[in-house]
Design a protein around this motif. Sequence first.
Motif, short mmCIF file in Angstrom:
data_model
loop_
_atom_site.label_atom_id
_atom_site.label_comp_id
_atom_site.label_asym_id
_atom_site.label_seq_id
_atom_site.Cartn_x
_atom_site.Cartn_y
_atom_site.Cartn_z
N ASN A 185 0.80 -1.22 0.00
CA ASN A 185 0.00 0.00 0.00
C ASN A 185 0.84 1.27 0.00
O ASN A 185 0.35 2.32 -0.39
N ILE A 221 0.77 4.62 -5.15
CA ILE A 221 0.76 5.89 -5.89
C ILE A 221 1.91 5.93 -6.87
O ILE A 221 1.75 6.34 -8.02
N SER A 240 -5.23 2.50 -5.73
CA SER A 240 -4.25 3.57 -5.56
C SER A 240 -4.90 4.94 -5.46
O SER A 240 -4.29 5.89 -4.99
N PHE A 241 -6.16 5.06 -5.86
CA PHE A 241 -6.89 6.31 -5.74
C PHE A 241 -7.66 6.42 -4.42
O PHE A 241 -8.21 7.47 -4.11
N ASP A 242 -7.72 5.36 -3.64
CA ASP A 242 -8.44 5.34 -2.38
C ASP A 242 -7.51 5.84 -1.27
O ASP A 242 -6.57 5.17 -0.89
N ARG A 243 -7.80 7.02 -0.75
CA ARG A 243 -6.92 7.63 0.26
C ARG A 243 -6.90 6.86 1.57
O ARG A 243 -5.91 6.88 2.29
N ALA A 244 -7.96 6.17 1.88
CA ALA A 244 -7.99 5.37 3.11
C ALA A 244 -7.14 4.12 2.98
O ALA A 244 -6.69 3.56 3.98
N TRP A 245 -6.90 3.68 1.77
CA TRP A 245 -6.16 2.45 1.54
C TRP A 245 -4.65 2.71 1.44
O TRP A 245 -3.83 1.92 1.85
N VAL A 246 -4.28 3.88 0.88
CA VAL A 246 -2.89 4.19 0.57
C VAL A 246 -2.21 4.81 1.79
O VAL A 246 -2.78 5.67 2.45
N LYS A 247 -1.03 4.33 2.07
CA LYS A 247 -0.20 4.92 3.13
C LYS A 247 1.05 5.49 2.47
O LYS A 247 1.69 4.83 1.67
N ARG A 248 1.38 6.69 2.85
CA ARG A 248 2.59 7.31 2.29
C ARG A 248 3.78 7.08 3.20
O ARG A 248 3.65 7.05 4.42
#
Length: 83
Positions: A23, A27, A73-81
Amino acid sequence: MLIELIVVLLGIPVGFLIAYWANDELIFGRSWFKWIMILSVLLGAYFAFQGNWPVVWTCGFVVIVAGVSCWKSFDRAWVKRRV
């Protein structure tokens, strides 16, 4: 034919699993997912005309896995930076 369809549809949970495990790289890999899907669709169409069905089913699996990862990759809750 039914077994191949089941295996291809298993690409959906595999795509979610890969998106969950990677995750932090979703991006960055978004453009790669799109290219992988385009290449797999083109190769799948080519091999469908050739009659090489195992390759066509494999390309379908790859399209589904890359599509799920690109979608998540567009789901902000799924992606961790990464920090």
